[in-house]
Design a protein around this motif. Structure first.
Motif, mmCIF file in Angstrom:
data_model
loop_
_atom_site.group_PDB
_atom_site.id
_atom_site.type_symbol
_atom_site.label_atom_id
_atom_site.label_comp_id
_atom_site.label_asym_id
_atom_site.label_seq_id
_atom_site.Cartn_x
_atom_site.Cartn_y
_atom_site.Cartn_z
ATOM 1 N N THR A 132 -16.728 17.578 23.852
ATOM 2 C CA THR A 132 -16.636 18.499 24.966
ATOM 3 C C THR A 132 -16.914 17.778 26.275
ATOM 4 O O THR A 132 -16.248 17.990 27.276
ATOM 5 C CB THR A 132 -17.644 19.653 24.787
ATOM 6 N N GLY A 133 -17.912 16.905 26.228
ATOM 7 C CA GLY A 133 -18.250 16.151 27.427
ATOM 8 C C GLY A 133 -17.094 15.286 27.899
ATOM 9 O O GLY A 133 -16.811 15.174 29.081
ATOM 10 N N PRO A 175 -2.651 20.508 18.315
ATOM 11 C CA PRO A 175 -3.907 21.177 18.660
ATOM 12 C C PRO A 175 -4.342 20.876 20.081
ATOM 13 O O PRO A 175 -4.130 19.769 20.593
ATOM 14 C CB PRO A 175 -4.893 20.575 17.648
ATOM 15 N N ILE A 176 -4.952 21.862 20.705
ATOM 16 C CA ILE A 176 -5.559 21.675 22.029
ATOM 17 C C ILE A 176 -7.078 21.686 21.895
ATOM 18 O O ILE A 176 -7.744 20.684 22.157
ATOM 19 C CB ILE A 176 -5.110 22.770 23.021
ATOM 20 N N THR A 177 -7.627 22.809 21.452
ATOM 21 C CA THR A 177 -9.077 22.895 21.304
ATOM 22 C C THR A 177 -9.460 24.087 20.437
ATOM 23 O O THR A 177 -8.766 25.106 20.434
ATOM 24 C CB THR A 177 -9.772 23.033 22.678
ATOM 25 N N ALA A 179 -8.466 29.369 18.342
ATOM 26 C CA ALA A 179 -8.098 28.049 18.842
ATOM 27 C C ALA A 179 -6.824 28.116 19.669
ATOM 28 O O ALA A 179 -6.041 29.067 19.565
ATOM 29 C CB ALA A 179 -7.900 27.077 17.677
ATOM 30 N N ALA A 180 -6.630 27.106 20.493
ATOM 31 C CA ALA A 180 -5.424 26.991 21.315
ATOM 32 C C ALA A 180 -4.582 25.829 20.809
ATOM 33 O O ALA A 180 -5.104 24.756 20.502
ATOM 34 C CB ALA A 180 -5.801 26.770 22.776
ATOM 35 N N SER A 236 -13.881 22.101 21.248
ATOM 36 C CA SER A 236 -13.749 20.811 20.574
ATOM 37 C C SER A 236 -12.636 19.981 21.196
ATOM 38 O O SER A 236 -11.822 20.470 21.985
ATOM 39 C CB SER A 236 -13.421 21.033 19.095
ATOM 40 N N SER A 237 -12.577 18.728 20.806
ATOM 41 C CA SER A 237 -11.435 17.902 21.175
ATOM 42 C C SER A 237 -10.267 18.252 20.261
ATOM 43 O O SER A 237 -10.432 18.902 19.221
ATOM 44 C CB SER A 237 -11.780 16.420 21.020
#
Length: 329
Positions: A15-16, A125-127, A259-260, A301-302
């Motif tokens: 996330t950071g 996936p995006i996140t 999720a996106a 998430s990544s």
């Protein structure tokens, strides 16, 4: 326990990194580069669902951040297939975002004989946006005062206790618990989560694994009895309810999640920009406050972490389908 659940620190680092990427965007100029025109968020469920609410929260925030309109289109029905197909239709420029859930992005892959899409190959996936734990509940008048009571009774009477299921996802959650607790209970299918909760409320069934947000009020009022919360930490909404770890089943982490993702044909640059926008949107006061109030985790998430999580869940559900003898749809 999944790698995703074990390593929360890795998630926070991910996330950071996403936030760092967002922070490095050169302000308004970069926001105008992508999105370059209006965006669509496709939701495979009706308005008012948890997935829909999440989509609308992020749509507003991302619209504000990017200066472009973001509309939410609900495409319910067909086990999510209608929404999936809408999201995968051209153009594949990253401006159409699928806001899906564990059912469309993992469970369907394990439970359908012929799935008209591949949640891994067809989506980039995006996140992982958010996830909410479940509650194991029993009727208020039940003799089972704890998860240990329920398990002990089920072991004494194999196949005699029954559980309510509002969808295939909840059937799999329940069968997963059966496997972990080494018990055998019978499933009864209902038309949706609300009917399954009501079956516990009226005493039609012995127990159910249900979405916590849909049962919190009933549990607080004493109309159903919560035995365990399926997360590593206790719920802020029901802090008196023990976690599954405290009840002896630390690996039973059953979550509903949102999720996106976009079409896998979307350009990599769009995926990067979307990841940064979603990460930045998650830091807005409105979104932070909403998830605190709901007691739902805001994950962010990544993209690689979401992909690993998907693959892990699909493998688990396929294995359970194989050993339980549940018929493919």
């Amino acid at each position: 326990m999944s790698d995703f659940s074990r390593d929360r620190r890795r998630l926070l680092l991910g996330t950071g990194a996403a936030l760092a990427g967002a922070a490095s965007l050169p302000g308004r100029a970069q926001a105008q580069a992508f999105p370059s025109h209006a965006m669509r968020f496709i939701v495979p469920f009706p308005p008012g669902s948890g997935t829909d609410i999440t989509a609308r929260l992020f749509a507003k925030s991302i619209g504000d951040l990017s200066g472009q309109a973001v509309t939410v289109e609900n495409k319910p029905g067909g086990n999510g297939f209608i929404g999936v197909q809408t999201a995968l239709n051209p153009p594949h420029d990253g401006h159409t975002v699928f806001i899906g859930s564990n059912s469309t992005l993992t469970t369907n892959a394990a439970t359908f004989r012929k799935l008209p899409y591949d949640p891994i190959a067809d989506f980039a996936p995006i996140t992982l946006l958010s996830r909410g734990a479940c509650l194991v509940i029993v009727p208020a008048a039940s003799a089972h005062r704890s998860l240990a009571d329920l398990v002990a009774d089920a072991r004494k009477r194999p196949g005699k206790l029954n559980y309510a299921s509002g969808s295939m996802s909840y059937t799999l959650y329940s069968e997963w618990f059966n496997e972990m607790a080494k018990i055998k209970t019978a499933g009864i299918n209902y038309k949706g989560a609300g009917e399954a909760v009501n079956a516990v409320l009226t005493g039609e069934v012995d127990f159910a694994v249900v979405d916590a947000t849909g049962a919190n009020e009933l549990a607080r009022s004493g109309r159903v009895r919560p035995l365990a919360f399926t997360a590593p930490k206790r719920s802020i909404v029901l802090p008196e309810v023990p976690t599954v770890g405290e009840a002896g089943y630390p690996d039973y982490l059953a979550f509903n999640w949102v999720a996106a993702a976009v079409s896998s044909k979307a350009p990599p640059a769009a995926l990067e920009q979307l990841g940064a926008l979603f990460a930045k949107a998650a830091q807005t006061p409105e979104i932070q406050a909403y998830y605190r109030k709901q007691g739902t985790e805001l994950i962010m998430s990544s993209a690689p972490e979401l992909r690993r999580y998907q693959a892990e869940e699909i493998e688990r559900w396929k294995r359970l389908m194989g050993i339980t003898g549940i018929e493919l749809q």
